[in-house]
Every structure is written in structure tokens, then in C-alpha cells.
Write a protein that holds these residues in place. Structure first.
Motif, short mmCIF file in Angstrom:
data_model
loop_
_atom_site.label_atom_id
_atom_site.label_comp_id
_atom_site.label_asym_id
_atom_site.label_seq_id
_atom_site.Cartn_x
_atom_site.Cartn_y
_atom_site.Cartn_z
N LEU A 164 0.84 -1.20 0.00
CA LEU A 164 0.00 0.00 0.00
C LEU A 164 0.87 1.24 0.00
N SER A 165 0.37 2.28 -0.65
CA SER A 165 1.00 3.60 -0.54
C SER A 165 0.30 4.36 0.58
N PHE A 370 2.17 -16.48 1.64
CA PHE A 370 2.36 -15.04 1.52
C PHE A 370 3.78 -14.68 1.12
N ILE A 371 4.75 -15.51 1.47
CA ILE A 371 6.12 -15.28 0.99
C ILE A 371 6.13 -15.29 -0.54
N ARG A 372 5.43 -16.27 -1.11
CA ARG A 372 5.36 -16.33 -2.56
C ARG A 372 4.68 -15.10 -3.14
N VAL A 373 3.56 -14.68 -2.53
CA VAL A 373 2.84 -13.50 -3.01
C VAL A 373 3.74 -12.27 -2.96
N LEU A 374 4.47 -12.12 -1.88
CA LEU A 374 5.36 -10.95 -1.74
C LEU A 374 6.47 -10.98 -2.77
N LEU A 375 7.11 -12.13 -2.96
CA LEU A 375 8.21 -12.22 -3.92
C LEU A 375 7.75 -11.88 -5.34
N GLU A 376 6.49 -12.19 -5.66
CA GLU A 376 6.00 -11.93 -7.00
C GLU A 376 5.91 -10.44 -7.33
N TYR A 377 6.06 -9.59 -6.34
CA TYR A 377 6.12 -8.16 -6.63
C TYR A 377 7.44 -7.78 -7.29
N PHE A 430 14.60 -10.03 -5.74
CA PHE A 430 13.41 -9.25 -5.38
C PHE A 430 13.79 -7.82 -4.99
N LEU A 431 14.81 -7.68 -4.15
CA LEU A 431 15.24 -6.35 -3.70
C LEU A 431 15.84 -5.56 -4.85
N VAL A 432 16.70 -6.20 -5.64
CA VAL A 432 17.40 -5.50 -6.72
C VAL A 432 16.44 -5.08 -7.82
N SER A 433 15.42 -5.91 -8.08
CA SER A 433 14.51 -5.63 -9.20
C SER A 433 13.36 -4.71 -8.82
N GLY A 434 13.35 -4.18 -7.60
CA GLY A 434 12.34 -3.20 -7.21
C GLY A 434 11.08 -3.78 -6.62
N GLY A 435 11.19 -4.96 -6.00
CA GLY A 435 10.01 -5.56 -5.37
C GLY A 435 9.41 -4.70 -4.28
N LEU A 436 10.23 -3.87 -3.64
CA LEU A 436 9.75 -2.95 -2.61
C LEU A 436 9.49 -1.56 -3.17
N GLY A 437 9.74 -1.37 -4.46
CA GLY A 437 9.58 -0.06 -5.06
C GLY A 437 10.90 0.41 -5.65
N SER A 438 10.90 1.59 -6.22
CA SER A 438 12.12 2.12 -6.81
C SER A 438 13.10 2.52 -5.73
N SER A 451 17.48 0.91 -0.54
CA SER A 451 17.09 2.20 0.02
C SER A 451 16.15 2.90 -0.95
N GLY A 452 14.97 3.23 -0.46
CA GLY A 452 14.01 3.97 -1.25
C GLY A 452 13.82 5.37 -0.69
N SER A 453 12.84 6.08 -1.19
CA SER A 453 12.63 7.45 -0.76
C SER A 453 12.07 7.55 0.65
N ASP A 454 11.32 6.50 1.10
CA ASP A 454 10.71 6.59 2.42
C ASP A 454 10.94 5.36 3.28
N ARG A 455 11.67 4.35 2.73
CA ARG A 455 11.92 3.13 3.48
C ARG A 455 13.29 2.57 3.14
N ASP A 456 13.79 1.75 4.05
CA ASP A 456 15.03 1.03 3.81
C ASP A 456 14.81 -0.44 4.14
N ALA A 457 15.65 -1.29 3.56
CA ALA A 457 15.59 -2.72 3.84
C ALA A 457 16.99 -3.30 3.92
N ARG A 458 17.16 -4.29 4.78
CA ARG A 458 18.40 -5.03 4.90
C ARG A 458 18.06 -6.52 4.94
N ALA A 459 18.83 -7.32 4.22
CA ALA A 459 18.67 -8.77 4.25
C ALA A 459 19.99 -9.40 4.70
#
Length: 487
Positions: A164-165, A370-377, A430-438, A451-459
């Protein structure tokens, strides 16, 4: 309480019909003409017959199940559809003569479905609600039983995951979706079933919906669905979704078998043609929500079909005692048969290591589905499906600080080291291809960051697990990664 379908509505019926017709020959090699009893139900009865006899619409008790009903949004967001109290609503005003007597239809369905399903008859009533009555009821229910403290956490989770935005409101999404898509539900407290429709609703659709809801009434009478739901608890959305798949798969198969036996080919065609859900709230809902709503029906149907092939309805009845423990067991019924239980996952509370103001606000399980659903983004569906398979167990924790910022820590275990390798590769893609956004990404041997404009992620790739951290504040995400990298 089991709404039907709290999902793609008539589109779902078209989907289910496509599935059940595939098995039509093996279920009914000698399909017969419609039962005379059902045909006799087609009459000219005033529309007021469909309205509740009381001015109070009976209470809907929401079942705490993730995909449909109280836990609509499910993994990882509950998106609660609440348990309302009795809501005053006027009876539908007569407009024109109706083409069917709902009570007579139910009287034909009652003994046939009970015998087909092998459970004692249920003697409750069926009533018709028009779409406006349903909307008013849902409006009040959400206002009374879905408080901001719950919806705010749901909104926070789905924003962190990029589903969601901030401009999308999780409460309004549910309100629109349910008002547009619900076509029936069973209310155990009032002992009644409700079908949503009007004088123009095709008779085959009424038959289909009543048969499906009648199976829910039989299930509840025999197994006490709310009690099972309570026994699972609210801290394992994955297990709740698996239970929902059992319940809906059961009702879908039994209801479909009745429909295939009692409806003529012409009526089945009319039922399939009644799909008017293209576009609208379902198509505009986030894809993850659509997938979650479909899962209990399509995958649940396949799961229960496997049970019936091995032991008829007795095997399905046994599943209400030995419940599927995870969506993994529903997706892979062989894992249910051998009792492959989820692995325990120890995910530490890192609140003491964070800056003041942070607190843990939710702890739960994501699950294979749900892991599968999330990865498909971020990656293609076949790769996501393969990467999610081999799931062993997981846990996630949601934190929130005094400013309303969120932090989500997730830890995943896998059946084998090869499964872990496959998931790690998929997660990095998933992270590299923009699964969480640009955003910008950087990948190391055992670490990846985005790292995005409003969020960050670490794996992090640990010895026996993978950790994923999402958050609004980059420094907090880095600190959480450091704390969890210690094991």
C-alpha cells in the motif's frame, strides 16, 4: 461467521466453476436433470418475502480467519472485518414480483446437501439482503469494531511491505471490496444464512450460494468453527489461513457437487454468465489482497479434493480435528499427510537495543503462501513459487515508535540448505529488481540492502536462516540488522 465470499464475488464463482467443471465427469458421470423439488421453488412471490422478518438485521459474528471475514487481509496484515452487533435496517421495499421463493429453495437444498456432505441437517433460515442493506451494515460494523489502533497497525505493515501507498486507506479498501463483492454469508449467532441480491438475481446463483452457505452451517453445527478458530489464536495468521482453506474448500466442493447434480447445463451456463464483477473494487484492490482472498477457495478446493480422493468426507471431517498447521500443508497436501510441522523460529525482541520510544506492537507468522505472493512483486511467479517452497518456518515482529514510524523484522528457516540458497537468491533478486519499489540496492556475499525514498531494507544470510528488516528510518534499520546478525 463466514461471509461468502469476501473475495472476488461473482468473479470467484466463475473461477470456481472453471475448476469444478474440470472434475465434473469424475464426480458425476451420469449427471441428471434438475431436481423437481428445486424447480418447484420458482414462483411469483412478493419481494418483501426476501426481507428479514424483523427490522433488526441479525448480528454477524466475524470468524478470526485471515483471508476472509475478520482477518481479511491476513498475512501479514489482519485487516479486520469486525464482529458487529445487531444493526437496525429497514426491510427491502417491494418493487416487483420476485421469481423465486428463497425458503422453498432452501427446503430442497437442506436434505440433499446434508446427505451429500454426510452431516446432520441444519434447520436455520435463509434471508435475502439487497446491496444497500449490506453496505449500511458493513459501514456500521467497521465503525464500531475496527478501531483505529488496529487499522493503523495494518496500514503500517502493508506500507512497509510496499503493498500500500500512504494515499491508500486500508479501511476504505475493505469497505469498498466487501460492499461490492459479498454475495452471501452464514451467521451462527442468529442461526441464519443471508444471500445478497434482489429480484433480478438468477435462480442458479441463489442455488449455488445457498448450497455453499448451507455447508458452512453444517460445519459450524458439527465442528464449532469459532472454537477451532480460538484454539489457533491470533498470533499465527498462516495457520488461520490454512484453516480457512479447509473450511472454504469443503464448502466449495460440497456446494459445487450439489449444483452440478441439480442444475441443468443451461442453468450452469447462466450461472457462469452471471459474472458481473469485472473491474470495480476487486480489480482495483492491491494484488496481494486479491491473492489472499482467493487462496481459501482455489487452493483450498484442491486441498480438500485431495482429502476426499483418499478418504471421502471422513478424511475431511478428520481434518477439523487434525488441522492443517500451515499454508505449506494446504499447498502441498502430502506434507499434511505426513505431518510435516513448521519449524520453531526464535526471533528476538530487539526493543532494548533500539533508541527510546520504540515498542513491539505485533508478532506473527508469514508462511509459504504469503512469501510467494510478496516475492511476485519483484520476480516472476514460477521462480517465486519455487523459492517459497521448502519453507520450514518463520516469524515476524512489527515495531512502532512515538512518531509513528515502523520497523519490521522477519526471520525465515528452510527445510534444507539448498532451499535456503534458493530463497536467498530470490530475495536478493526481489530487492534488486524493485520488489519494494524504486530505490538503490547493494549486494554482498551474505548481505543485501535497498534504500528507497521513504523506506530502507536489509537482508542477512545467517547459518541456518534468512533475516529481512524493513523500516522507515535508515539508522534504525541498520541498527536492527546489527542486533539480529548476532544470531
Amino acid at each position: 461467521m463466514y461471509y461468502r465470499p469476501l473475495s472476488p464475488g461473482l468473479a470467484l464463482i466463475a473461477l470456481v466453476l472453471a475448476v469444478v467443471v474440470t472434475f465434473r465427469d469424475c464426480w458425476f458421470p451420469n449427471n441428471t436433470e434438475p431436481a423437481a423439488e428445486r424447480q418447484a421453488a420458482v414462483t411469483h412471490v412478493p419481494a418483501a418475502t426476501f426481507a428479514p422478518t424483523s427490522t433488526a438485521v441479525p448480528a454477524l459474528r466475524a470468524t478470526r480467519t485471515p483471508a476472509v471475514a475478520r482477518k481479511v487481509g491476513a498475512l501479514p496484515t489482519p485487516m479486520t472485518v469486525p464482529a458487529p452487533t445487531a444493526t437496525p435496517a429497514p426491510a427491502a421495499a417491494p418493487t416487483q414480483e420476485s421469481q423465486v421463493d428463497l425458503t422453498t429453495l432452501l427446503e430442497a437444498i437442506r436434505p440433499a446437501v446434508a446427505q451429500l456432505r454426510g452431516l446432520p441437517q441444519w434447520d436455520g433460515d435463509a434471508m435475502l439482503l439487497n446491496r444497500q442493506m449490506l453496505r449500511e451494515r458493513l459501514e456500521q460494523d467497521l465503525a464500531e469494531d475496527y478501531p483505529p489502533e488496529e487499522s493503523d497497525l495494518d496500514q503500517l505493515e502493508w506500507e512497509l511491505l510496499g503493498i500500500l501507498s500512504p494515499e491508500q486507506d486500508i479501511v476504505q479498501l475493505q469497505k469498498d471490496l466487501l460492499s461490492d463483492q459479498v454475495i452471501g454469508f452464514y451467521d451462527p449467532e442468529d442461526g441464519a444464512m443471508f444471500v445478497v441480491g434482489d429480484d433480478s438475481t438468477p435462480v442458479p446463483l441463489l442455488v449455488w450460494t445457498l448450497a455453499h452457505e448451507y455447508v458452512h452451517a453444517l460445519q459450524d453445527q458439527e465442528f464449532d468453527l469459532d472454537a477451532i478458530d480460538e484454539s489457533i489464536g491470533e498470533e499465527n495468521y498462516d495457520a488461520l489461513l490454512a484453516f480457512r482453506a479447509l473450511v472454504e474448500g469443503d464448502a466449495t466442493i460440497a456446494g459445487a457437487r450439489y449444483a452440478l447434480a441439480s442444475l441443468s447445463p443451461e442453468e450452469m451456463a447462466e450461472l457462469a454468465a452471471s459474472d458481473d464483477s469485472a473491474g470495480g473494487a476487486f480489480d482495483s484492490a492491491p494484488r496481494a489482497l486479491r491473492e489472499l482472498l482467493l487462496f481459501p477457495y482455489d487452493t483450498g478446493l484442491q486441498y480438500v479434493l485431495t482429502l476426499t480422493e483418499r478418504g471421502a468426507w471422513s478424511a475431511v471431517n478428520e481434518a477439523y480435528v487434525r488441522l492443517p498447521a500451515s499454508t505449506e500443508q494446504v499447498i502441498h497436501p502430502e506434507k499434511y499427510r505426513v505431518g510435516e510441522a513448521p519449524l520453531e523460529v526464535d526471533l528476538a525482541d530487539i526493543t532494548p537495543g533500539l533508541s527510546p520510544g520504540w515498542e513491539e506492537v505485533r508478532r506473527n507468522v508469514t508462511g509459504e503462501f504469503f512469501i510467494r505472493v510478496l516475492l511476485e512483486y519483484g520476480i516472476d511467479a514460477p521462480t517465486a513459487r519455487e523459492a517459497a517452497a521448502g519453507w520450514g518456518g518463520d516469524a515476524y515482529v512489527l515495531y512502532r515508535n512515538e512518531s509513528g514510524q515502523g520497523l519490521m523484522t522477519m526471520k525465515f528457516r528452510w527445510d534444507t540448505s539448498d532451499d535456503l540458497d534458493e530463497f536467498w537468491t530470490a530475495l536478493v533478486d526481489f530487492l534488486v529488481s524493485g520488489g519494494l519499489g524504486s530505490g538503490a540496492s547493494e549486494v554482498g556475499a551474505a548481505t543485501a540492502q535497498w534504500s528507497g525514498s521513504d523506506r530502507d531494507a536489509r537482508a542477512l544470510r545467517l547459518a541456518d536462516s534468512v533475516v529481512l528488516i524493513l523500516g522507515h528510518d535508515p539508522q534504525t534499520v541498520s541498527l536492527a540488522a546489527e542486533l539480529l546478525s548476532r544470531g
